[in-house]
Design a protein around this motif. Structure first.
Motif, PDB file in Angstrom:
ATOM      1  N   ASN A 511      -3.350  -2.248   4.581  1.00 50.13           N
ATOM      2  CA  ASN A 511      -3.708  -1.476   5.774  1.00 50.13           C
ATOM      3  C   ASN A 511      -3.386  -2.229   7.057  1.00 50.13           C
ATOM      4  OD1 ASN A 511      -4.605   0.713   4.355  1.00 50.13           O
ATOM      5  ND2 ASN A 511      -6.763   0.123   4.425  1.00 50.13           N
ATOM      6  N   VAL A 512      -3.641  -3.526   7.048  1.00 52.25           N
ATOM      7  CA  VAL A 512      -3.355  -4.339   8.229  1.00 52.25           C
ATOM      8  C   VAL A 512      -1.865  -4.349   8.526  1.00 52.25           C
ATOM      9  CG1 VAL A 512      -3.404  -6.673   9.190  1.00 52.25           C
ATOM     10  CG2 VAL A 512      -5.383  -5.806   7.936  1.00 52.25           C
ATOM     11  N   VAL A 513      -1.076  -4.634   7.510  1.00 52.83           N
ATOM     12  CA  VAL A 513       0.375  -4.726   7.696  1.00 52.83           C
ATOM     13  C   VAL A 513       0.942  -3.394   8.172  1.00 52.83           C
ATOM     14  CG1 VAL A 513       2.573  -5.109   6.531  1.00 52.83           C
ATOM     15  CG2 VAL A 513       0.627  -6.597   6.032  1.00 52.83           C
ATOM     16  N   GLN A 514       0.502  -2.297   7.565  1.00 54.00           N
ATOM     17  CA  GLN A 514       1.007  -0.977   7.952  1.00 54.00           C
ATOM     18  C   GLN A 514       0.607  -0.633   9.384  1.00 54.00           C
ATOM     19  OE1 GLN A 514       3.164   1.031   6.131  1.00 54.00           O
ATOM     20  NE2 GLN A 514       3.284   1.983   8.155  1.00 54.00           N
ATOM     21  N   THR A 515      -0.627  -0.962   9.755  1.00 49.57           N
ATOM     22  CA  THR A 515      -1.092  -0.667  11.118  1.00 49.57           C
ATOM     23  C   THR A 515      -0.314  -1.481  12.139  1.00 49.57           C
ATOM     24  OG1 THR A 515      -3.312  -0.153  10.298  1.00 49.57           O
ATOM     25  CG2 THR A 515      -3.098  -0.659  12.646  1.00 49.57           C
ATOM     26  N   LEU A 516      -0.037  -2.738  11.836  1.00 53.12           N
ATOM     27  CA  LEU A 516       0.761  -3.564  12.744  1.00 53.12           C
ATOM     28  C   LEU A 516       2.153  -2.962  12.942  1.00 53.12           C
ATOM     29  CD1 LEU A 516      -0.236  -7.149  11.560  1.00 53.12           C
ATOM     30  CD2 LEU A 516      -0.630  -6.181  13.826  1.00 53.12           C
ATOM     31  N   ARG A 517       2.742  -2.495  11.859  1.00 53.58           N
ATOM     32  CA  ARG A 517       4.070  -1.870  11.966  1.00 53.58           C
ATOM     33  C   ARG A 517       4.022  -0.600  12.806  1.00 53.58           C
ATOM     34  NH1 ARG A 517       5.561  -2.490   5.532  1.00 53.58           N
ATOM     35  NH2 ARG A 517       6.241  -4.693   5.617  1.00 53.58           N
ATOM     36  N   ASN A 518       2.990   0.189  12.598  1.00 55.27           N
ATOM     37  CA  ASN A 518       2.841   1.427  13.377  1.00 55.27           C
ATOM     38  C   ASN A 518       2.677   1.143  14.866  1.00 55.27           C
ATOM     39  OD1 ASN A 518       2.976   2.884  11.002  1.00 55.27           O
ATOM     40  ND2 ASN A 518       0.757   3.104  10.804  1.00 55.27           N
ATOM     41  N   LEU A 519       1.911   0.110  15.184  1.00 50.43           N
ATOM     42  CA  LEU A 519       1.623  -0.182  16.593  1.00 50.43           C
ATOM     43  C   LEU A 519       2.812  -0.798  17.316  1.00 50.43           C
ATOM     44  CD1 LEU A 519      -2.029  -1.582  16.350  1.00 50.43           C
ATOM     45  CD2 LEU A 519      -1.302   0.647  17.195  1.00 50.43           C
TER      46      LEU A 519
END
Length: 558
Positions: A511-519
């Protein structure tokens, strides 16, 4: 709440009669009608004693939290001095009636009304805060000045003394040296039941007004009823005022009509309200302050809350009937616990700003009187000490505001603030995501202002934590409340930000990695994403795949 409400009504009627009698005393003294004065003052003494005895019996029988008995003792103490003045025909008698006895009686009415007939009924309390606070608490002198558009004084300076006379003398001596000589001000000295020679020392100063209370804590709203300045400053007796500090606080206050509260930087205070200052004696302290206290608007920092060993308040907001009178709110049995946080919440929820003037430095020795009261605090179950003091206050604060006073975003995370760079000057945009009360984005904005001399920064806050939404409005240029974080990207649209601060709970590495990519899509060139990861297991997994964290902190910064 007292069980016998008819008895409460009778006592409130009696206090109203005492207020009328106090006005009669004033007129009798003014007209030198001392025979009538003696008769009425004796009757007042009997009536106050009657209320005192009744309240003592109620407290024994009902175990109720109410300090009207202490207010009665303060009123009797004041009345006895007034009677002595009448016998000596002292000119001080009129001031003692107007600026001591009468406001003590007004405060007594307020306390009996709230604790005796309102608290803890939630419906009654809601109605009280909505309809009663202003009319019971407002300062008649400020209301009249606002109508005329002319205040008697520019500033009311109030020094609060409770024993510790050596500190009090240092405080007043430095205040009188450093207060602007061209400032139209009144000096109000308040003796909070000292058992040393504070009262006599205050008399020797010959202040504009002197308020002497027999019992500390017995008349909490009296001070606010007697000031006549456009602004007023409360100064604890363990504070040393310095050259230009008051001027710079006033400049900060007058820079924005939404500013309600200003404090200077001081040592020995929480809430990031100090600056790096090195000195070993008072001469060195004054020399440091002289160099620091050069007016600089880029060093005015908006805060989510303030602590106030010394402060500056705007009278029209704090104590007029058209303001919000935050000092008139009784939110807790333990009125000393979290008082600054409570007032800060009231101000920000009404759209007002609180400012730290870093171009004003004063010395604070550090709670030389309050610490004794905290350590001796006893709750309603007989538990004693600082732990119970703060525990009781946190519970009452949460019940009132729906937020823990030590919850997310009340103060910045200094590991984050230290790790960031602040080299932007124009059109800076900060996005806060689930940042609680919003201290981190606000602190970043003020660091940019101070270090880059930029006033062109905007804060956007988005949250799915509904309890924080109303409080984010006061520290944001735009604030949004969303159902959950899946709606975040609809709000962001095609915007770009220099800083994105994410404090939402993410419980897996994926979740962290995906959220960082999204942001990253929403970051401008050279911008920064900072994400808080409180979960230790998640941090361990992220480190394994190459992410690094701030020193001694939970932040990933990209």
């Amino acid at each position: 709440m007292i069980k016998d409400q008819i008895l409460v009504k009778n006592m409130l009627d009696m206090i109203n009669t005492l207020l009328e009698a106090s006005q009669y005393l004033y007129n009798a003294a003014k007209n030198k009608n001392y025979n009538s004065f003696a008769i009425v003052s004796d009757d007042m003494h009997i009536a106050i004693n009657s209320i005192y005895n009744t309240v003592i019996e109620i407290k024994k029988e009902e175990n109720i939290v109410i300090n009207v008995d202490l207010a009665c003792e303060n009123a009797i103490y004041s009345l006895q001095k007034i009677i002595k003045f009448s016998k000596s025909r002292s000119i001080k008698i009129l001031d003692k009636i107007e600026f001591e006895l009468t406001p003590i009686l007004e405060d007594m009415y307020l306390q009996l009304y709230f604790w005796g007939s309102i608290y803890p009924d939630k419906n009654k309390m809601e109605n009280y805060y909505k309809n009663d606070v202003a009319k019971l608490f407002f300062n008649k002198y400020i209301d009249e000045a606002e109508k005329k558009g002319d205040f008697k004084y520019d500033l009311s300076v109030i020094v609060l003394g409770y024993n510790k006379l050596s500190y009090t003398k240092l405080c007043i001596e430095n205040l009188l040296k450093c207060i602007p000589q061209n400032l139209n001000y009144e000096l109000i000295l308040v003796n909070h039941g000292s058992t040393d020679d504070t009262e006599e020392y205050f008399k020797s100063i010959e202040p504009t007004k002197q308020l002497d209370l027999l019992k500390n804590g017995g008349s909490p709203t009296v001070i606010d009823r007697i000031v006549e300045g456009k602004y007023f400053s409360l100064i604890s007796n363990d504070v040393i005022v310095t050259e230009n500090a008051i001027e710079n606080m006033l400049k900060c206050m007058e820079s924005d009509t939404d500013i309600a509260w200003v404090v200077p930087t001081t040592p020995n205070v929480s809430n990031d309200q100090t600056i790096d200052a090195k000195y070993t004696n008072m001469d060195e302290m004054h020399e440091f302050a002289k160099k620091n206290n050069i007016s600089n608007k880029y060093r005015w920092e908006q805060k989510c809350r303030l602590c106030n060993p010394i402060d500056l308040k705007k009278s029209s907001i704090w104590i007029s009937s058209k303001g919000i009178t935050p000092g008139g709110y009784f939110h807790t049995n333990n009125m000393m616990s979290f008082p600054d946080d409570k007032v800060s919440m009231i101000l920000r929820r009404n759209g007002y700003k609180m400012m730290l003037a870093k171009d004003a430095y004063c010395h604070h020795f550090g709670s030389v009187t309050l610490s004794e009261e905290i350590n001796s605090y006893e709750d309603e179950n007989g538990r004693v000490g600082a732990d119970e003091f703060y525990k009781s206050g946190r519970i009452e604060f949460y019940n009132t505001f729906g937020i823990d006073p030590w919850s997310k975003g009340f103060t910045p995370d200094y590991n984050l603030i230290k790790a960031l760079q602040y080299n932007y000057k124009k059109d800076v945009k900060i996005l806060g995501i689930n940042c609680g009360m919003g201290s981190n984005p606000l602190k970043i904005k003020d660091r940019i202002k101070e270090e880059s001399y930029s006033l062109d920064t905007k804060i956007y806050n988005v949250t799915d934590e509904k309890q924080y939404f109303e409080d984010l409005k006061g520290v944001s240029d735009e604030a949004y409340c969303i159902k959950d974080l899946s709606n975040l990207y609809e709000i962001l649209n095609n915007m770009k930000f220099n800083y994105i601060i994410f404090e939402g709970q993410l419980d897996t590495c994926e979740n962290v990695v995906q959220t960082l990519r999204n942001l990253q899509v929403y970051i401008s060139d050279g911008g920064t994403i900072a994400m808080n990861i409180p979960d230790l297991d998640v941090r361990v997994e992220l480190k394994k795949i190459g992410y690094s964290f701030t020193e001694s902190g939970n932040w990933i910064i990209l």
